[in-house]
Scaffold this motif. Structure first.
Motif, PDB file in Angstrom:
ATOM      1  N   GLY A   1      54.006  40.687  37.811  1.00 43.82           N
ATOM      2  CA  GLY A   1      54.423  41.499  38.945  1.00 43.82           C
ATOM      3  C   GLY A   1      54.595  42.969  38.638  1.00 43.82           C
ATOM      4  N   ASN A   2      54.232  43.388  37.419  1.00 43.57           N
ATOM      5  CA  ASN A   2      54.344  44.794  37.048  1.00 43.57           C
ATOM      6  C   ASN A   2      53.156  45.570  37.597  1.00 43.57           C
ATOM      7  N   PRO A   3      53.396  46.778  38.138  1.00 46.92           N
ATOM      8  CA  PRO A   3      52.268  47.549  38.654  1.00 46.92           C
ATOM      9  C   PRO A   3      51.312  47.959  37.540  1.00 46.92           C
ATOM     10  N   ARG A   4      50.047  48.004  37.851  1.00 46.99           N
ATOM     11  CA  ARG A   4      49.063  48.518  36.907  1.00 46.99           C
ATOM     12  C   ARG A   4      48.015  49.267  37.712  1.00 46.99           C
ATOM     13  N   GLN A   5      47.380  50.182  37.054  1.00 44.61           N
ATOM     14  CA  GLN A   5      46.361  50.993  37.703  1.00 44.61           C
ATOM     15  C   GLN A   5      44.997  50.402  37.404  1.00 44.61           C
ATOM     16  N   THR A   6      44.146  50.391  38.408  1.00 43.48           N
ATOM     17  CA  THR A   6      42.769  49.959  38.209  1.00 43.48           C
ATOM     18  C   THR A   6      41.856  51.016  38.800  1.00 43.48           C
ATOM     19  N   SER A   7      40.690  51.093  38.265  1.00 35.63           N
ATOM     20  CA  SER A   7      39.732  52.056  38.793  1.00 35.63           C
ATOM     21  C   SER A   7      39.121  51.486  40.060  1.00 35.63           C
ATOM     22  N   PRO A   8      38.652  52.328  40.965  1.00 35.93           N
ATOM     23  CA  PRO A   8      38.020  51.825  42.179  1.00 35.93           C
ATOM     24  C   PRO A   8      36.798  50.966  41.895  1.00 35.93           C
ATOM     25  N   ARG A   9      36.217  51.100  40.693  1.00 33.12           N
ATOM     26  CA  ARG A   9      35.025  50.330  40.350  1.00 33.12           C
ATOM     27  C   ARG A   9      35.368  48.996  39.709  1.00 33.12           C
ATOM     28  N   SER A  10      36.655  48.735  39.463  1.00 32.32           N
ATOM     29  CA  SER A  10      37.043  47.483  38.834  1.00 32.32           C
ATOM     30  C   SER A  10      36.748  46.314  39.763  1.00 32.32           C
ATOM     31  N   SER A  11      36.452  45.183  39.179  1.00 32.92           N
ATOM     32  CA  SER A  11      36.275  43.979  39.970  1.00 32.92           C
ATOM     33  C   SER A  11      37.201  42.916  39.421  1.00 32.92           C
ATOM     34  N   SER A  12      37.442  41.900  40.219  1.00 30.46           N
ATOM     35  CA  SER A  12      38.370  40.865  39.791  1.00 30.46           C
ATOM     36  C   SER A  12      37.888  40.165  38.529  1.00 30.46           C
ATOM     37  N   CYS A  13      36.586  40.113  38.292  1.00 31.77           N
ATOM     38  CA  CYS A  13      36.092  39.427  37.103  1.00 31.77           C
ATOM     39  C   CYS A  13      36.347  40.223  35.832  1.00 31.77           C
ATOM     40  N   THR A  14      36.394  41.531  35.926  1.00 30.82           N
ATOM     41  CA  THR A  14      36.589  42.337  34.728  1.00 30.82           C
ATOM     42  C   THR A  14      38.004  42.880  34.637  1.00 30.82           C
ATOM     43  N   ASP A  15      38.830  42.604  35.623  1.00 31.74           N
ATOM     44  CA  ASP A  15      40.185  43.147  35.680  1.00 31.74           C
ATOM     45  C   ASP A  15      41.197  42.036  35.910  1.00 31.74           C
ATOM     46  N   SER A  16      40.962  40.881  35.329  1.00 29.56           N
ATOM     47  CA  SER A  16      41.810  39.730  35.609  1.00 29.56           C
ATOM     48  C   SER A  16      42.951  39.556  34.620  1.00 29.56           C
ATOM     49  N   GLY A  17      43.047  40.395  33.621  1.00 32.07           N
ATOM     50  CA  GLY A  17      44.138  40.282  32.656  1.00 32.07           C
ATOM     51  C   GLY A  17      43.816  39.253  31.585  1.00 32.07           C
ATOM     52  N   ALA A  18      44.765  39.074  30.706  1.00 31.94           N
ATOM     53  CA  ALA A  18      44.590  38.154  29.583  1.00 31.94           C
ATOM     54  C   ALA A  18      44.624  36.698  30.050  1.00 31.94           C
ATOM     55  N   ALA A  19      43.931  35.857  29.315  1.00 32.42           N
ATOM     56  CA  ALA A  19      43.933  34.428  29.620  1.00 32.42           C
ATOM     57  C   ALA A  19      45.287  33.824  29.283  1.00 32.42           C
ATOM     58  N   LEU A  20      45.643  32.776  29.983  1.00 31.71           N
ATOM     59  CA  LEU A  20      46.871  32.059  29.671  1.00 31.71           C
ATOM     60  C   LEU A  20      46.737  31.389  28.311  1.00 31.71           C
ATOM     61  N   ALA A  21      47.822  31.324  27.575  1.00 32.50           N
ATOM     62  CA  ALA A  21      47.787  30.704  26.246  1.00 32.50           C
ATOM     63  C   ALA A  21      47.333  29.254  26.328  1.00 32.50           C
ATOM     64  N   SER A  22      47.701  28.547  27.405  1.00 35.41           N
ATOM     65  CA  SER A  22      47.324  27.140  27.533  1.00 35.41           C
ATOM     66  C   SER A  22      45.821  26.948  27.647  1.00 35.41           C
ATOM     67  N   THR A  23      45.100  28.002  28.010  1.00 36.67           N
ATOM     68  CA  THR A  23      43.654  27.928  28.112  1.00 36.67           C
ATOM     69  C   THR A  23      43.041  27.463  26.799  1.00 36.67           C
ATOM     70  N   PHE A  24      43.630  27.847  25.692  1.00 34.55           N
ATOM     71  CA  PHE A  24      43.066  27.541  24.387  1.00 34.55           C
ATOM     72  C   PHE A  24      43.657  26.288  23.756  1.00 34.55           C
ATOM     73  N   GLY A  25      44.720  25.744  24.333  1.00 30.12           N
ATOM     74  CA  GLY A  25      45.352  24.581  23.739  1.00 30.12           C
ATOM     75  C   GLY A  25      45.206  23.304  24.546  1.00 30.12           C
ATOM     76  N   ASP A  26      44.891  23.424  25.822  1.00 31.64           N
ATOM     77  CA  ASP A  26      44.759  22.237  26.662  1.00 31.64           C
ATOM     78  C   ASP A  26      43.523  21.441  26.264  1.00 31.64           C
ATOM     79  N   HIS A  27      43.655  20.121  26.296  1.00 28.24           N
ATOM     80  CA  HIS A  27      42.538  19.239  25.960  1.00 28.24           C
ATOM     81  C   HIS A  27      41.778  18.896  27.239  1.00 28.24           C
ATOM     82  N   VAL A  28      40.477  19.126  27.235  1.00 31.20           N
ATOM     83  CA  VAL A  28      39.640  18.798  28.385  1.00 31.20           C
ATOM     84  C   VAL A  28      39.112  17.384  28.186  1.00 31.20           C
ATOM     85  N   THR A  29      39.386  16.521  29.151  1.00 32.35           N
ATOM     86  CA  THR A  29      38.945  15.133  29.015  1.00 32.35           C
ATOM     87  C   THR A  29      37.625  14.865  29.731  1.00 32.35           C
ATOM     88  N   ALA A  30      37.377  15.584  30.822  1.00 33.87           N
ATOM     89  CA  ALA A  30      36.143  15.371  31.589  1.00 33.87           C
ATOM     90  C   ALA A  30      35.640  16.709  32.121  1.00 33.87           C
TER      91      ALA A  30
END
Length: 103
Positions: A8-37
């Motif tokens: 919820g902290n404000p941050r500045q983005t350029s008008p050329r930013s897109s959600s794909c390149t300005d989405s912030g860091a991945a959640l830590a669980s992204t790298f630890g969760d086990h994918v079963t299917a």
């Protein structure tokens, strides 16, 4: 244009930013969760290789694509942020996927 990060902290983005390149860091669980299917085993896939990618080697991208057995693979003369540098080509692939799958 001011936006906020995941905390919820404000941050500045350029008008050329897109959600794909300005989405912030991945959640830590992204790298630890086990994918079963993984979805790509049961759902149709489409893949885009970035031939000039210096973050994920293009040969690795091609191997990942082959493993998924996509309905269509395109290769773009682009770096890692191909959605930002080649949006029309990526959109064409997405539109093809929508047409072919009825999504």
């Amino acid at each position: 244009m001011p936006r906020t990060d995941r905390d919820g902290n404000p941050r500045q983005t350029s008008p050329r930013s897109s959600s794909c390149t300005d989405s912030g860091a991945a959640l830590a669980s992204t790298f630890g969760d086990h994918v079963t299917a993984p979805a790509w085993r049961a759902k149709p896939t489409y893949y885009q290789v970035s031939a000039e990618d210096r973050m994920i080697h293009p040969d690795n991208e091609r191997r990942m694509a082959a493993r998924m057995n996509p309905r269509k693979t395109i290769e773009l003369d682009a770096g890692h942020a191909s959605l930002a540098s080649r949006p029309a080509d990526v959109c064409e692939l997405i539109e093809l996927a929508v047409r072919e799958t009825g999504a």
